[in-house]
Design a protein around this motif. Sequence first.
Motif, PDB file in Angstrom:
ATOM      1  N   GLN A  63      62.506  10.193  13.461  1.00 22.36           N
ATOM      2  CA  GLN A  63      61.926  11.526  13.427  1.00 22.36           C
ATOM      3  C   GLN A  63      60.402  11.474  13.546  1.00 22.36           C
ATOM      4  O   GLN A  63      59.797  12.280  14.217  1.00 22.36           O
ATOM      5  N   GLU A  64      59.811  10.502  12.862  1.00 17.14           N
ATOM      6  CA  GLU A  64      58.364  10.341  12.916  1.00 17.14           C
ATOM      7  C   GLU A  64      58.039   8.942  13.432  1.00 17.14           C
ATOM      8  O   GLU A  64      58.457   7.947  12.856  1.00 17.14           O
ATOM      9  N   PHE A  65      57.321   8.857  14.506  1.00 18.76           N
ATOM     10  CA  PHE A  65      56.942   7.556  15.029  1.00 18.76           C
ATOM     11  C   PHE A  65      55.619   7.692  15.779  1.00 18.76           C
ATOM     12  O   PHE A  65      55.152   8.785  16.088  1.00 18.76           O
TER      13      PHE A  65
ATOM     14  N   MET B  38      55.227  -0.198  19.812  1.00 19.79           N
ATOM     15  CA  MET B  38      55.941   0.970  19.311  1.00 19.79           C
ATOM     16  C   MET B  38      56.029   0.930  17.789  1.00 19.79           C
ATOM     17  O   MET B  38      56.046  -0.146  17.191  1.00 19.79           O
ATOM     18  N   ASN B  39      56.092   2.115  17.184  1.00 18.56           N
ATOM     19  CA  ASN B  39      56.167   2.232  15.725  1.00 18.56           C
ATOM     20  C   ASN B  39      55.070   1.424  15.042  1.00 18.56           C
ATOM     21  O   ASN B  39      55.326   0.551  14.208  1.00 18.56           O
ATOM     22  N   THR B  40      53.839   1.704  15.450  1.00 18.67           N
ATOM     23  CA  THR B  40      52.696   0.989  14.900  1.00 18.67           C
ATOM     24  C   THR B  40      52.583   1.215  13.393  1.00 18.67           C
ATOM     25  O   THR B  40      52.797   2.319  12.893  1.00 18.67           O
ATOM     26  N   LYS B  41      52.247   0.153  12.685  1.00 18.33           N
ATOM     27  CA  LYS B  41      52.114   0.234  11.228  1.00 18.33           C
ATOM     28  C   LYS B  41      50.879   1.035  10.829  1.00 18.33           C
ATOM     29  O   LYS B  41      50.913   1.842   9.904  1.00 18.33           O
ATOM     30  N   ASP B  42      49.784   0.765  11.531  1.00 16.52           N
ATOM     31  CA  ASP B  42      48.544   1.484  11.241  1.00 16.52           C
ATOM     32  C   ASP B  42      48.515   2.784  12.043  1.00 16.52           C
ATOM     33  O   ASP B  42      48.262   2.778  13.247  1.00 16.52           O
ATOM     34  N   LYS B  43      48.779   3.880  11.362  1.00 16.76           N
ATOM     35  CA  LYS B  43      48.842   5.173  12.039  1.00 16.76           C
ATOM     36  C   LYS B  43      47.443   5.673  12.392  1.00 16.76           C
ATOM     37  O   LYS B  43      46.491   5.510  11.631  1.00 16.76           O
TER      38      LYS B  43
ATOM     39  N   THR C 280      58.746   4.620  32.442  1.00 17.45           N
ATOM     40  CA  THR C 280      59.950   4.022  31.881  1.00 17.45           C
ATOM     41  C   THR C 280      60.698   5.003  30.984  1.00 17.45           C
ATOM     42  O   THR C 280      60.162   5.448  29.956  1.00 17.45           O
ATOM     43  N   PRO C 281      61.933   5.351  31.342  1.00 15.74           N
ATOM     44  CA  PRO C 281      62.759   6.227  30.496  1.00 15.74           C
ATOM     45  C   PRO C 281      63.131   5.560  29.170  1.00 15.74           C
ATOM     46  O   PRO C 281      63.636   6.225  28.262  1.00 15.74           O
ATOM     47  N   GLU C 282      62.894   4.251  29.067  1.00 18.04           N
ATOM     48  CA  GLU C 282      63.181   3.545  27.825  1.00 18.04           C
ATOM     49  C   GLU C 282      62.276   4.021  26.693  1.00 18.04           C
ATOM     50  O   GLU C 282      62.590   3.826  25.524  1.00 18.04           O
ATOM     51  N   ILE C 283      61.147   4.609  27.066  1.00 19.21           N
ATOM     52  CA  ILE C 283      60.260   5.235  26.083  1.00 19.21           C
ATOM     53  C   ILE C 283      60.183   6.711  26.465  1.00 19.21           C
ATOM     54  O   ILE C 283      59.357   7.120  27.282  1.00 19.21           O
ATOM     55  N   PRO C 284      61.074   7.542  25.920  1.00 21.89           N
ATOM     56  CA  PRO C 284      61.237   8.937  26.363  1.00 21.89           C
ATOM     57  C   PRO C 284      60.137   9.865  25.881  1.00 21.89           C
ATOM     58  O   PRO C 284      60.384  10.852  25.193  1.00 21.89           O
ATOM     59  N   ILE C 285      58.923   9.544  26.273  1.00 23.49           N
ATOM     60  CA  ILE C 285      57.753  10.348  25.911  1.00 23.49           C
ATOM     61  C   ILE C 285      57.083  10.815  27.188  1.00 23.49           C
ATOM     62  O   ILE C 285      56.777  10.009  28.058  1.00 23.49           O
TER      63      ILE C 285
END
Length: 299
Positions: free
Chosen positions: A21-23, A248-253, A212-217
Amino acid sequence: MKKISIALLVLFCTSLSSFAQEFQGMAVYESKTSTADFKSRMDGNKEVTPEMRKMIEERMKKMFEKTFILNFDKTSSIYKEEEKLDAPGQNAGGFRVMSSMMGGGGTFYKNVKDKTYTVDKEFMSKEFLVVDSLPKLAWKLGSETKKIGDYTCFKATAIKPVSASDFRNARPKKEEAKKEEAKKGEETKEKKTNFMADFDMPKEIEITAWYTPEIPISQGPESYWGLPGLILEVNDGKTVVMCSKLVMNTKDKVEIKAPKNGKVVKQKEYDDIVVKKMQEMQEQFQSQGGNRGGMRMGH
């Protein structure tokens, strides 16, 4: 083509549903603009010494080769040039002005949900905040694929109008063309005081993008967006922007928000301000006895 589009849409939706939901993600892009046209103008010019040529080429490399960071979430992103320490005098005078018009400087914020963008620009020591609608390109989705890093990317093409304040696509006018204009009597006073008189600026350019559709953004570098996947490479013929690192899903927002400083203007208004000021600078340079040379401002 319809089958390809449907398949990509299904892949896009499937990938999107698998995201948390949040990434947040981060992509590093390397931007390189061809300088062949400008280097050719120095060939055979007796006024350009080997030392001058070396200095000019070093500064051109700094202007035309840049690294950018894109931080993004599901709906928004910020795209900013990687900060580097400048050598003394490296970014002074006319070269600093030119660098700001070669795709660098400022924070480019995109919100694909609201379809708006905001970018802060510094021009001639004044701060501007360009706020406008995201350009909607008529992308044509192709079936051709290639690997960029670990991701399978699909090709897409579109025709894009050229911004009057983006000089990366300016091409030195050929001598034959300038002679032909002179014969037709087009070298009027107004023409001579136009700082772009020695250059051709296309009104539109063809864009080739790889996503890349693998990252649907629906995000990408600079103002690019609108494809069913993150854009990892863009090529407009003279400038190539390619992703060199993706996390992806970086720890440091990172706080993804629009910049706020500067005089608020539309893109067209900002373009007009830049063009008018550059013409004034050219006129001033000529009145001081300078040679007519379009982009020569670093005095």
